[in-house]
Design an enzyme around this catalytic site. Structure first.
Site, mmCIF file in Angstrom:
data_model
loop_
_atom_site.group_PDB
_atom_site.id
_atom_site.type_symbol
_atom_site.label_atom_id
_atom_site.label_comp_id
_atom_site.label_asym_id
_atom_site.label_seq_id
_atom_site.Cartn_x
_atom_site.Cartn_y
_atom_site.Cartn_z
ATOM 1 N N ASN A 6 0.805 -1.032 -0.061
ATOM 2 C CA ASN A 6 0.046 0.016 -0.017
ATOM 3 C C ASN A 6 0.790 1.302 -0.133
ATOM 4 O O ASN A 6 1.902 1.172 0.542
ATOM 5 C CB ASN A 6 -0.886 -0.028 1.025
ATOM 6 N N CYS A 91 -19.125 -0.047 3.138
ATOM 7 C CA CYS A 91 -18.166 -0.190 2.131
ATOM 8 C C CYS A 91 -17.100 -1.185 2.704
ATOM 9 O O CYS A 91 -16.474 -1.161 3.674
ATOM 10 C CB CYS A 91 -17.239 1.179 2.158
ATOM 11 N N GLY A 92 -17.037 -2.556 2.056
ATOM 12 C CA GLY A 92 -16.215 -3.681 2.497
ATOM 13 C C GLY A 92 -14.991 -3.465 2.556
ATOM 14 O O GLY A 92 -14.287 -3.487 3.544
ATOM 15 N N ASN A 93 -14.121 -2.861 1.422
ATOM 16 C CA ASN A 93 -12.718 -2.532 1.433
ATOM 17 C C ASN A 93 -12.528 -1.560 2.245
ATOM 18 O O ASN A 93 -11.175 -1.406 2.777
ATOM 19 C CB ASN A 93 -12.444 -2.295 -0.056
ATOM 20 N N GLU A 217 -19.912 1.635 -9.256
ATOM 21 C CA GLU A 217 -20.297 2.154 -7.680
ATOM 22 C C GLU A 217 -21.420 3.374 -7.747
ATOM 23 O O GLU A 217 -20.743 4.388 -8.531
ATOM 24 C CB GLU A 217 -18.902 2.330 -6.902
ATOM 25 N N ARG A 218 -22.289 3.480 -7.177
ATOM 26 C CA ARG A 218 -23.380 4.695 -7.263
ATOM 27 C C ARG A 218 -22.359 5.802 -6.314
ATOM 28 O O ARG A 218 -21.463 5.537 -5.368
ATOM 29 C CB ARG A 218 -24.361 4.375 -6.073
ATOM 30 N N CYS A 226 -14.682 -3.590 -5.195
ATOM 31 C CA CYS A 226 -15.761 -3.299 -4.419
ATOM 32 C C CYS A 226 -15.872 -4.572 -3.508
ATOM 33 O O CYS A 226 -16.385 -5.517 -3.789
ATOM 34 C CB CYS A 226 -16.855 -2.897 -5.309
#
Length: 262
Positions: A6, A91-93, A217-218, A226
């Site tokens: 990251n 939001c899973g991530n 994604e909205r 996602c």
């Protein structure tokens, strides 16, 4: 800062508060270790929009605020906003990134038992190891089938509607999803009248040993991945018996691979 694949960019900007942008293969999110809930005013919404813009801002898929717990039944609260400034219930991530952020910057150990969403839903069993971050999202709120027709009645496909704390419409595509024009296909589905609060749209191909997914994604458009959308896809496969029971589901997204267990 860089770690575990990251990239972390720390920005001291808004009223001397520190914002951390995390670039992960899931997508880009902004995280703020904030002590109070954000009061959503129009200028705050516009600030989120401007900050998340690709060229004039820092290029993020959304804004996440981490609030401290009000009691000892959970470790922290996540509040999520899309890049268009609208509130997102889940939001899973983002949750995975919150776990990593809390481990590194707040509690400074791996003992995260439970996170809370702004809606009040609690996410239990957050597991952090050197190589993996796993989240138990719990069961879907509801699952149902929806028939959608567009293009003057010439084109039609079915979508499975799955609510994982935020709405998803999963579409099993008969053509290669990499050939789809999501800029064209996504908006009319996201804003369809059947979705009073709009919806995230997942287009998938099912293979023998993998599932491929693209997500519109909205509030953000197409994103590299996602997490809650992948969960909605896994629920869809289970619901229609499209994947072997008790077998992990590897879902290949533009940004990388997520593994789901039901």
């Amino acid at each position: 800062m860089h770690g575990c694949g990251n990239d972390y960019i720390i920005v001291n900007a808004f009223e001397e508060e520190t914002f951390l942008k995390i670039q992960d293969w899931f997508g880009n999110f902004l995280l703020e270790n904030h002590q109070e809930s954000l009061v959503m005013k129009e200028e705050a919404k516009q600030w989120i929009i401007d900050t998340c813009k690709e060229h004039t801002g820092v290029s993020a898929d959304g804004l996440i605020i981490i609030n401290p717990p009000k009691n000892n039944s959970y470790d922290g609260e996540m509040v999520m906003f899309n890049s268009d400034g609208t509130y997102s219930g889940m939001c899973g991530n983002g949750l995975r990134l919150v776990v990593r952020y809390m481990v590194d910057k707040i509690i400074k150990n791996n003992n995260i038992k439970c996170l809370r969403l702004k809606s009040g839903k609690k996410i239990a069993s957050c597991t952090y190891t050197q190589h993996d971050i796993s989240i138990n999202l719990g069961p879907p709120i509801n699952v149902k089938e929806f028939q959608h027709t567009y293009g003057e009645g010439k084109d039609s496909f079915k979508a499975t509607l799955v609510n994982m704390g935020n709405p998803h419409a999963v579409i099993i595509s008969e053509t290669d999803i990499n050939q789809l024009d999501l800029e064209k296909e996504g908006p009319p589905l996201e804003n369809h009248s059947v979705f009073p609060n709009r919806s995230n749209i997942e287009f998938i191909n099912i293979g023998l040993d993998r599932v491929s997914q693209r997500t519109w994604e909205r509030g953000s458009g197409e994103t590299n991945a996602c997490g809650s959308g992948g969960a909605a896809v896994a629920v869809t496969l289970w619901h229609y018996d499209l994947w072997p029971k008790n077998k992990d589901i590897p879902i290949y997204m533009k940004g990388g691979i997520l593994k789901y267990t039901l």
